[in-house]
Design a protein around this motif. Structure first.
Motif, PDB file in Angstrom:
ATOM      1  N   LYS A 184       0.848  -1.307  -0.072  1.00 25.66           N
ATOM      2  CA  LYS A 184      -0.026   0.022  -0.092  1.00 25.66           C
ATOM      3  C   LYS A 184       0.974   1.270   0.020  1.00 25.66           C
ATOM      4  CE  LYS A 184      -4.082  -1.939   1.958  1.00 25.66           C
ATOM      5  NZ  LYS A 184      -5.177  -1.994   3.077  1.00 25.66           N
ATOM      6  N   LYS A 185       2.354   1.204  -0.204  1.00 28.43           N
ATOM      7  CA  LYS A 185       3.050   2.258  -0.314  1.00 28.43           C
ATOM      8  C   LYS A 185       3.006   3.212   0.728  1.00 28.43           C
ATOM      9  CE  LYS A 185       4.238   1.784  -5.225  1.00 28.43           C
ATOM     10  NZ  LYS A 185       4.376   0.496  -5.045  1.00 28.43           N
ATOM     11  N   TYR A 186       3.277   2.733   1.855  1.00 30.75           N
ATOM     12  CA  TYR A 186       3.367   3.572   3.071  1.00 30.75           C
ATOM     13  C   TYR A 186       4.699   4.206   3.247  1.00 30.75           C
ATOM     14  CZ  TYR A 186      -1.087   2.055   5.415  1.00 30.75           C
ATOM     15  OH  TYR A 186      -2.170   2.136   5.698  1.00 30.75           O
ATOM     16  N   ASP A 187       4.919   5.350   3.727  1.00 30.17           N
ATOM     17  CA  ASP A 187       6.441   5.779   3.899  1.00 30.17           C
ATOM     18  C   ASP A 187       7.065   5.492   4.975  1.00 30.17           C
ATOM     19  OD1 ASP A 187       5.789   7.773   1.744  1.00 30.17           O
ATOM     20  OD2 ASP A 187       4.445   8.943   2.942  1.00 30.17           O
ATOM     21  N   VAL A 188       6.128   5.183   6.196  1.00 29.47           N
ATOM     22  CA  VAL A 188       6.783   4.863   7.327  1.00 29.47           C
ATOM     23  C   VAL A 188       6.256   3.624   7.960  1.00 29.47           C
ATOM     24  CG1 VAL A 188       7.550   5.738   9.592  1.00 29.47           C
ATOM     25  CG2 VAL A 188       7.486   7.521   7.617  1.00 29.47           C
ATOM     26  N   LEU A 189       6.913   2.689   8.495  1.00 29.62           N
ATOM     27  CA  LEU A 189       6.415   1.741   9.537  1.00 29.62           C
ATOM     28  C   LEU A 189       7.230   1.835  10.752  1.00 29.62           C
ATOM     29  CD1 LEU A 189       5.256  -1.318  10.404  1.00 29.62           C
ATOM     30  CD2 LEU A 189       7.226  -2.151   9.016  1.00 29.62           C
ATOM     31  N   ILE A 190       6.372   2.024  11.767  1.00 32.76           N
ATOM     32  CA  ILE A 190       7.070   1.747  13.185  1.00 32.76           C
ATOM     33  C   ILE A 190       6.814   0.596  14.055  1.00 32.76           C
ATOM     34  CG2 ILE A 190       7.369   3.624  15.275  1.00 32.76           C
ATOM     35  CD1 ILE A 190       6.217   5.863  13.666  1.00 32.76           C
ATOM     36  N   CYS A 191       7.686   0.113  14.343  1.00 32.97           N
ATOM     37  CA  CYS A 191       7.310  -1.403  15.220  1.00 32.97           C
ATOM     38  C   CYS A 191       7.520  -0.952  16.742  1.00 32.97           C
ATOM     39  CB  CYS A 191       8.240  -2.286  14.855  1.00 32.97           C
ATOM     40  SG  CYS A 191       8.242  -2.502  12.897  1.00 32.97           S
ATOM     41  N   ASP A 192       6.596  -1.203  17.650  1.00 31.61           N
ATOM     42  CA  ASP A 192       6.603  -1.371  18.968  1.00 31.61           C
ATOM     43  C   ASP A 192       7.173  -2.716  19.353  1.00 31.61           C
ATOM     44  OD1 ASP A 192       6.252  -0.490  21.619  1.00 31.61           O
ATOM     45  OD2 ASP A 192       4.063  -0.992  21.409  1.00 31.61           O
ATOM     46  N   THR A 193       7.938  -2.549  20.484  1.00 31.35           N
ATOM     47  CA  THR A 193       8.448  -4.115  20.866  1.00 31.35           C
ATOM     48  C   THR A 193       8.371  -4.165  22.476  1.00 31.35           C
ATOM     49  OG1 THR A 193      10.690  -3.340  21.018  1.00 31.35           O
ATOM     50  CG2 THR A 193      10.169  -4.009  18.974  1.00 31.35           C
ATOM     51  N   ALA A 194       8.311  -5.549  23.097  1.00 30.47           N
ATOM     52  CA  ALA A 194       8.420  -5.361  24.104  1.00 30.47           C
ATOM     53  C   ALA A 194       9.770  -5.238  24.963  1.00 30.47           C
ATOM     54  CB  ALA A 194       7.957  -7.068  24.524  1.00 30.47           C
ATOM     55  N   GLY A 195       9.590  -4.963  26.216  1.00 32.93           N
ATOM     56  CA  GLY A 195      10.784  -4.522  26.846  1.00 32.93           C
ATOM     57  C   GLY A 195      11.471  -5.353  27.852  1.00 32.93           C
ATOM     58  N   ARG A 196      11.617  -6.352  27.860  1.00 36.18           N
ATOM     59  CA  ARG A 196      11.631  -7.325  28.838  1.00 36.18           C
ATOM     60  C   ARG A 196      13.227  -7.836  28.836  1.00 36.18           C
ATOM     61  NH1 ARG A 196       9.138 -11.771  26.505  1.00 36.18           N
ATOM     62  NH2 ARG A 196       9.160 -10.206  24.756  1.00 36.18           N
ATOM     63  N   LEU A 197      13.925  -6.781  29.771  1.00 39.22           N
ATOM     64  CA  LEU A 197      15.338  -6.833  29.713  1.00 39.22           C
ATOM     65  C   LEU A 197      15.930  -7.989  30.471  1.00 39.22           C
ATOM     66  CD1 LEU A 197      17.908  -5.444  28.169  1.00 39.22           C
ATOM     67  CD2 LEU A 197      18.145  -4.017  29.980  1.00 39.22           C
ATOM     68  N   HIS A 198      14.937  -8.265  31.482  1.00 37.78           N
ATOM     69  CA  HIS A 198      15.538  -9.361  32.488  1.00 37.78           C
ATOM     70  C   HIS A 198      15.843 -10.664  31.913  1.00 37.78           C
ATOM     71  CE1 HIS A 198      11.025  -9.484  32.517  1.00 37.78           C
ATOM     72  NE2 HIS A 198      11.258 -10.763  32.516  1.00 37.78           N
ATOM     73  N   ASN A 199      15.047 -10.759  30.627  1.00 36.07           N
ATOM     74  CA  ASN A 199      15.478 -11.834  29.896  1.00 36.07           C
ATOM     75  C   ASN A 199      16.205 -11.624  28.663  1.00 36.07           C
ATOM     76  OD1 ASN A 199      15.536 -14.544  28.767  1.00 36.07           O
ATOM     77  ND2 ASN A 199      13.485 -14.876  29.277  1.00 36.07           N
TER      78      ASN A 199
END
Ligand SMILES: Nc1nc2c(ncn2[C@@H]2O[C@H](COP(=O)(O)OP(=O)(O)OP(=O)(O)O)[C@@H](O)[C@H]2O)c(=O)[nH]1
Ligand SMILES: [Mg+2]
Length: 311
Positions: A184-199
């Motif tokens: 669909k020809k988007y300009d920007v894709l932003i990906c959220d991620t989980a933040g489990r640094l303990h693992n």
């Protein structure tokens, strides 16, 4: 409120911890001696500028004092301003590639509660208002609430979201999102991620997998990558340690420093820039949708070192 007023307001406590404190120390000395350097260095460390960086600033200060034959302590304030400005160097903006277009994929990483989802919401809204076509991937599938929170933000920002159910594979969410962004020809894709640094091992593997998917999916098309590490300024030197850990995991292209509003720990910007060699690209100055700004080091130095009569 204008951009500068907002940053000046947000950095008020940092200014107290940094330059106002420097000024008090300087004013209490009539000549430049070892004790003055010691007190200044202590104040820098207390202002979250980091042990290593504070020592380096003092070293630069001694050098400048010698070179310029400075004998009056009152001249030190301006020298400190100069040294910190030099240390912050030039700013680097988000990279959206060239004018020929292509897809910009922004991966947003950071520990729990750093402000990833909020930053994505604010950034989406800004990019959308600049006329960019934005899509967001809910690749923090760890908690249902995380997907829901991102959805609220994407509604506010009026941008698209790609989501799967809780517990599904984050990389497959990103896979689908890239496919849609391409078709669909988007300009920007932003990906959220989980933040489990303990693992750490799991997190590293997850991020590596997401990165592989992006690279494979984007092969042959014009695209740029940004990996933004979100750090919470209120955690001070801890944030710098987090950045060191994440640096082992990911090719970080920029830092977003959140919660600068109202914290006294803004001094970590200097230590991030000096010790990590990763540019601070954006700063968070509140919880609302327009509370995200590109980091401007000139404004930062001005807000921190501004004398009352300069206002
Ligand atoms: N004052 C202030 N609060 C902020 C800022 N950025 C984020 N927050 C708040 O910080 C809290 C955590 O933000 P989130 O965006 O949920 O953080 P996250 O990194 O996505 O957290 P997880 O999804 O749990 O990993 C929320 O209450 C936000 O409103 C900021 O710049 N200033
Ligand atoms: Mg989140």
């Amino acid at each position: 409120m204008g951009l500068f007023s907002k940053i000046r307001d947000g950095l008020r406590k940092t200014k107290d911890a940094m330059s106002n404190r420097f000024q008090l120390i300087i004013n209490s000395f009539t000549k430049i001696d070892e004790e003055l350097f010691e007190e200044l260095e202590e104040a820098m460390i207390a202002a979250d500028m980091g042990v290593e960086t504070s020592a380096q600033i003092c070293e630069h200060l001694r050098k400048k004092i010698k070179e310029r034959g400075v004998t009056d302590p009152s001249e030190i304030f301006d020298l400190l301003r100069e040294i910190i400005a030099e240390m912050l160097g030039t700013d680097i903006a988000l990279n959206f590639g060239d004018e020929s277009g292509g897809l910009c994929v922004i991966l947003v990483i950071g520990v729990n509660g750093a402000g990833k989802t909020t930053t994505i919401g604010k950034l989406s809204a800004q990019l959308k208002s600049q006329g960019k076509k934005v899509i967001v991937a809910a690749a923090d599938t760890f908690r249902a609430a995380a997907i829901g929170q991102l959805e609220v933000w994407t509604k506010r920002a009026d941008v698209e979201i790609v989501k799967h159910t809780e517990g599904s594979d984050p990389a497959s969410v990103v896979y689908d999102a890239v496919a849609i962004a391409k078709s669909k020809k988007y300009d920007v894709l932003i990906c959220d991620t989980a933040g489990r640094l303990h693992n750490k091992k799991n997190l590293m593997e997850e991020l590596a997998k997401i990165n592989r998917i992006i690279d494979r999916q984007c092969e042959g098309i014009a695209f740029t990558r940004e990996t933004l590490l979100v750090l919470d300024a209120t955690t001070g030197q801890n944030a710098v340690n987090q950045a060191r850990l994440f640096k082992e995991t990911a090719d970080i292209t920029g830092i977003v420093l959140t919660k600068l509003d109202g914290t006294a720990k803004g001094g970590i910007i200097v230590s991030i820039k000096n010790e990590l060699d990763i540019p601070v690209k954006l700063i968070g100055v509140g919880e609302k949708i327009d509370d995200l700004q590109p980091f401007d080091s000139t404004d930062f130095v001005r807000a921190i070192f501004e004398k009352e009569e300069e206002k």
